[in-house]
Design an enzyme around this catalytic site. Structure first.
Site, PDB file in Angstrom:
ATOM      1  N   LYS A   1       0.852  -1.188   0.000  1.00 39.98           N
ATOM      2  CA  LYS A   1       0.000   0.000   0.000  1.00 39.98           C
ATOM      3  C   LYS A   1       0.884   1.232   0.000  1.00 39.98           C
ATOM      4  CE  LYS A   1      -3.312   2.191   3.054  1.00 39.98           C
ATOM      5  NZ  LYS A   1      -3.982   2.186   4.325  1.00 39.98           N
TER       6      LYS A   1
HETATM    7  P1  FBP Z   1      -6.573   6.791   4.797  1.00 40.91           P
HETATM    8  O1  FBP Z   1      -7.264   6.172   3.623  1.00 40.91           O
HETATM    9  O2  FBP Z   1      -7.538   7.414   5.743  1.00 40.91           O
HETATM   10  O3  FBP Z   1      -5.470   7.716   4.346  1.00 40.91           O
HETATM   11  O4  FBP Z   1      -5.915   5.611   5.616  1.00 40.91           O
HETATM   12  C1  FBP Z   1      -4.785   4.960   5.148  1.00 40.91           C
HETATM   13  C2  FBP Z   1      -3.760   4.853   6.236  1.00 40.91           C
HETATM   14  O5  FBP Z   1      -2.669   4.063   5.825  1.00 40.91           O
HETATM   15  C3  FBP Z   1      -4.291   4.276   7.531  1.00 40.91           C
HETATM   16  O6  FBP Z   1      -4.285   2.883   7.518  1.00 40.91           O
HETATM   17  C4  FBP Z   1      -3.381   4.906   8.524  1.00 40.91           C
HETATM   18  O7  FBP Z   1      -3.992   5.099   9.747  1.00 40.91           O
HETATM   19  C5  FBP Z   1      -3.071   6.226   7.931  1.00 40.91           C
HETATM   20  O8  FBP Z   1      -3.264   6.116   6.537  1.00 40.91           O
HETATM   21  C6  FBP Z   1      -1.670   6.625   8.232  1.00 40.91           C
HETATM   22  O9  FBP Z   1      -1.275   7.667   7.392  1.00 40.91           O
HETATM   23  P2  FBP Z   1      -0.254   8.730   7.929  1.00 40.91           P
HETATM   24  O10 FBP Z   1       0.847   7.960   8.576  1.00 40.91           O
HETATM   25  O11 FBP Z   1       0.175   9.483   6.723  1.00 40.91           O
HETATM   26  O12 FBP Z   1      -1.007   9.548   8.877  1.00 40.91           O
END
Ligand code: FBP
Length: 260
Positions: free
Chosen positions: A177
């Site tokens: 991802k």
């Molecule tokens: P979103 O689709 O809300 O961006 O979530 C994806 C994600 O990977 C979550 O699993 C995780 O909590 C968050 O983004 C972490 O993103 P960052 O470290 O940039 O805050």
């Protein structure tokens, strides 16, 4: 591509993970305006939508809520995570094991690495037994590959995101991802760099329906295997409407224009 057998995570070769580890990563402020979603039952309910091939949550939510939804939700066990109160070099320790997740009858394993941080060697070493144990249990692995740290000047650049995608293949995940690298062409390069690994788009902060769906359409066009999305679904007033539209774009090849 490493075959996943009859894994429920994949439908028509595509995947949609509803990500909900935000309570750990960012805390209750993420629920502003949708406070009713502080109740994880609302999220597990959402994950019963046909578009969702797996729900990604941590240990506590799995132990407490998954038993009631087991028949209708595929669970991706997010093994590590850390709060945003931590001010040190990014690092994410795991707080449950693959063995314990398997005991709770989950369908897949999720793990975050931060390539480029000072503790990168520890993070890669931490991931090694997770990866090997997931293979022992025949559980697919999704790697959240988020380059960070002093050496990473622009964490969404073409090269950095392609490198993140490639690391998933190299470290032995089934899905990797990554954040959107700012253009469709850059995402195509990331997909190519990942070779047989399945690249998932990380949803990002809440955007308008059109903006988000056009982004998803662009990513699907260049061979992304699907998405792992949190805020762009569960922060919406009507997440079910968004899931209906995502189902058409991700699994049925519809365009943003078709569904809007
Ligand atoms: P979103 O689709 O809300 O961006 O979530 C994806 C994600 O990977 C979550 O699993 C995780 O909590 C968050 O983004 C972490 O993103 P960052 O470290 O940039 O805050």
């Amino acid at each position: 591509m490493r075959p996943l057998g009859d894994s429920p995570l994949v439908r028509n070769d595509k995947t949609l993970v509803l990500a909900h580890d935000h309570g750990v990563e960012h805390g209750p402020k993420q629920f502003a305006g949708v406070e009713e979603r502080l109740d994880p039952n609302t999220i597990f309910e959402m994950a019963t939508h046909d578009a969702v091939t797996a729900l990604a949550v941590g240990k506590g939510l799995t132990e407490t809520y998954y038993p009631s939804y087991k028949d209708d939700v595929n669970l991706l066990a997010k093994l590590n995570g850390g709060s945003d109160l931590w001010m040190g070099d990014p690092y994410s320790a795991h707080n449950w094991t693959v063995d314990y997740a398997a005991e709770l009858d989950v369908d897949a394993i999720g793990y975050t690495i931060y390539p480029g941080v000072n503790k990168e060697p520890e993070m890669f070493e931490d991931f090694r037994p997770v990866q090997e144990s997931a293979r022992d249990h025949d559980l697919p692995i999704a790697l959240w590959a988020y380059p960070r740290g002093q050496a990473v000047k622009e964490h969404r650049s073409k090269e950095i995101i392609a490198y993140a995608a490639r690391l998933g293949l190299e470290l032995g995940s089934d899905f990797t991802k990554v954040k959107y690298p700012r253009s469709k062409e850059n995402m195509e390069y990331a997909v190519k760099s990942a070779a047989d690994n399945r690249v998932l788009l990380s949803g990002g902060s809440k955007a308008s329906d059109r903006e988000f769906l056009e982004l998803v359409e662009d990513c699907m066009d260049v061979g992304v295997a699907g998405l792992a999305v949190g805020r762009n679904v569960w922060q919406r007033e009507n997440p079910y409407e968004m899931l209906d539209m995502l189902e058409a774009v991700v699994f049925e090849g519809a365009s943003a224009d078709d569904v809007l």
